[in-house]
Every structure is written in C-alpha cells, then in structure tokens.
Design a protein around this motif. Sequence first.
Motif, PDB file in Angstrom:
ATOM      1  N   TYR A 114       0.844  -1.272  -0.089  1.00 10.10           N
ATOM      2  CA  TYR A 114       0.000   0.084  -0.193  1.00 10.10           C
ATOM      3  C   TYR A 114       0.705   1.254  -0.090  1.00 10.10           C
ATOM      4  O   TYR A 114       0.441   2.272  -0.914  1.00 10.10           O
ATOM      5  N   LEU A 115       1.845   1.325   0.912  1.00 13.60           N
ATOM      6  CA  LEU A 115       2.716   2.403   0.916  1.00 13.60           C
ATOM      7  C   LEU A 115       3.551   2.747  -0.282  1.00 13.60           C
ATOM      8  O   LEU A 115       3.656   3.971  -0.776  1.00 13.60           O
ATOM      9  N   ARG A 116       3.987   1.683  -0.887  1.00 16.72           N
ATOM     10  CA  ARG A 116       4.713   1.907  -2.292  1.00 16.72           C
ATOM     11  C   ARG A 116       3.791   2.390  -3.411  1.00 16.72           C
ATOM     12  O   ARG A 116       4.220   3.117  -4.354  1.00 16.72           O
ATOM     13  N   LYS A 117       2.628   1.801  -3.397  1.00 19.73           N
ATOM     14  CA  LYS A 117       1.640   2.213  -4.250  1.00 19.73           C
ATOM     15  C   LYS A 117       1.338   3.794  -4.170  1.00 19.73           C
ATOM     16  O   LYS A 117       1.396   4.777  -5.100  1.00 19.73           O
ATOM     17  N   GLU A 118       1.091   4.365  -3.026  1.00 15.56           N
ATOM     18  CA  GLU A 118       0.659   5.879  -2.526  1.00 15.56           C
ATOM     19  C   GLU A 118       2.113   6.521  -2.774  1.00 15.56           C
ATOM     20  O   GLU A 118       1.984   7.927  -3.157  1.00 15.56           O
ATOM     21  N   PHE A 119       3.237   5.950  -2.473  1.00 12.42           N
ATOM     22  CA  PHE A 119       4.454   6.741  -2.623  1.00 12.42           C
ATOM     23  C   PHE A 119       5.533   6.007  -3.351  1.00 12.42           C
ATOM     24  O   PHE A 119       6.151   5.469  -2.853  1.00 12.42           O
TER      25      PHE A 119
END
Length: 68
Positions: A26-31
């Motif tokens: 999730y974090l890598r998709k958002e950032f």
Amino acid sequence: HLFVEIHPTDAIFQVIKAFKGRSSNYLRKEFPELKKLPSLWTSSYFFSTAGNVAADTIERYINDPHHG
C-alpha cells in the motif's frame, strides 16, 4: 502498536509477515519513491499475549500518549 486477535493455531510470524507485506504494498503504491528502497520493514518484531487483561484496558494503554 497493533492490537489484534488471532486464532491460537495461527503462527505469529505469518501474521506479522502479512501485515508488513500488505502495508509495504500500500505504501509503495501511494508513495512511488519508496520503490527505490530494498525494504520498508526490518525482520524484527515484538509480541505479547494479553492474558487475563480486558481488551479495553489494552486499548486505553495504546491510546494513552503518556505511556511510551
């Protein structure tokens, strides 16, 4: 802190691995800039059982900004 209830037969390391893997995705998709990092989390973790402590007592402890 994470306060979770798991079945006694579930392996804790697998639960932790799932949390770390899903949150990393999730974090890598958002950032997208995080994709440059080899890993977002260390392999370490700590867990403890609640024993006979009521769930609301644990939640109050976690939410209290003065305990840590």
